[in-house]
Scaffold this active site. Sequence first.
Site, PDB file in Angstrom:
ATOM      1  N   HIS A   1      60.190  19.702  38.141  1.00 10.66           N
ATOM      2  CA  HIS A   1      61.435  19.140  38.675  1.00 10.66           C
ATOM      3  C   HIS A   1      62.497  20.226  38.841  1.00 10.66           C
ATOM      4  CE1 HIS A   1      63.249  17.910  34.455  1.00 10.66           C
ATOM      5  NE2 HIS A   1      63.494  19.164  34.733  1.00 10.66           N
TER       6      HIS A   1
ATOM      7  N   GLU B   1      62.658  14.341  39.905  1.00 11.87           N
ATOM      8  CA  GLU B   1      61.355  14.264  39.272  1.00 11.87           C
ATOM      9  C   GLU B   1      60.239  14.172  40.324  1.00 11.87           C
ATOM     10  OE1 GLU B   1      61.381  14.971  36.280  1.00 11.87           O
ATOM     11  OE2 GLU B   1      62.262  13.489  34.933  1.00 11.87           O
TER      12      GLU B   1
ATOM     13  N   ASP C   1      73.542  18.020  37.653  1.00 13.26           N
ATOM     14  CA  ASP C   1      73.200  16.679  37.177  1.00 13.26           C
ATOM     15  C   ASP C   1      73.961  16.296  35.921  1.00 13.26           C
ATOM     16  OD1 ASP C   1      71.829  18.490  35.564  1.00 13.26           O
ATOM     17  OD2 ASP C   1      69.854  17.959  36.335  1.00 13.26           O
TER      18      ASP C   1
ATOM     19  N   ASN D   1      57.319  19.744  34.609  1.00 15.64           N
ATOM     20  CA  ASN D   1      56.640  18.974  35.655  1.00 15.64           C
ATOM     21  C   ASN D   1      57.071  19.417  37.049  1.00 15.64           C
ATOM     22  OD1 ASN D   1      59.239  18.022  35.822  1.00 15.64           O
ATOM     23  ND2 ASN D   1      58.759  15.894  35.298  1.00 15.64           N
TER      24      ASN D   1
HETATM   25  P1  PGA Z   1      65.083  24.068  30.288  1.00 15.47           P
HETATM   26  O1  PGA Z   1      65.149  22.961  31.427  1.00 15.47           O
HETATM   27  O2  PGA Z   1      65.836  25.247  30.824  1.00 15.47           O
HETATM   28  O3  PGA Z   1      65.766  23.436  29.107  1.00 15.47           O
HETATM   29  O4  PGA Z   1      63.656  24.366  30.067  1.00 15.47           O
HETATM   30  C1  PGA Z   1      64.872  23.321  32.736  1.00 15.47           C
HETATM   31  C2  PGA Z   1      64.824  22.092  33.595  1.00 15.47           C
HETATM   32  O5  PGA Z   1      64.428  21.021  33.098  1.00 15.47           O
HETATM   33  O6  PGA Z   1      65.170  22.190  34.787  1.00 15.47           O
END
Ligand code: PGA
Length: 241
Positions: free
Chosen positions: A137, A142, A67, A135
């Site tokens: 995702h 999302e 992304d 959450n």
């Molecule tokens: P993080 O993000 O490794 O910074 O916790 C993970 C994600 O949002 O997929």
Amino acid sequence: MQVYVYRNEEQVAQAAAMIFASQISAKPNLVLGLATGTTPIPTYQRLIAMNREGLIDFSQVRSYNLDEYVGLEPNHPASYRYFMNAQLFDHVNIDKANTHVPSGLGDVEKNAEAYDAAIEEAGGIDLQLLGIGHNGHIGFNEPNPRAFIYKTNVVTLTPSTIQANARLFEKEEDVPRQAISLGIGGIMNARRIILLATGRGKAQAVRDAVQGDITPLLPASILKAHRNVQFLLDAEAASLL
Ligand code: PGA
């Protein structure tokens, strides 16, 4: 789905890096799906060390990131292209021309379509690395009350994701509200998936993904339907299992 629990994030990183090493040695022009965020950083550090030690050769490896924010130039310090260069690509013998991050500039809908086509042209993703959001995702897919979104698409970030990512910007208002993300289909098409989760903050999302029903309200839950997926967790992320 297989779930492995390690004592700490260093051991998670070591396990993940060993999977990369064995896959790349079996197929030197492996197609990697790569992730940004805090979680994969220790894994990238292990990969850099193993590359220096001659244990991994990235010279023929190709990569596609999950992304990118909409509207950020590649040289913006919070862009995911910048992150990948700084955390991995600048320090290993990968050919930058073989590294791909979706573009959040210009006609993003068109970029999204072209991204799926490019991955298909490359023969598909062999090994997809994933983190997981608080959450649930994966990528920037999302929670969605209606459906999983299969194609690479432009997504509107939820307030919780904006808040979680604000640490990388000067102010929360600076966090872009939209991103371009590989879709659930693009992730599920990968031949093998490894999801990393570390820290207590991820425990509930991990529990819901591993033990709950498959639902677009918890995008990572779809991984249960994939036939070659491993969750590599530290003890804290696994604490609610
Ligand atoms: P993080 O993000 O490794 O910074 O916790 C993970 C994600 O949002 O997929």
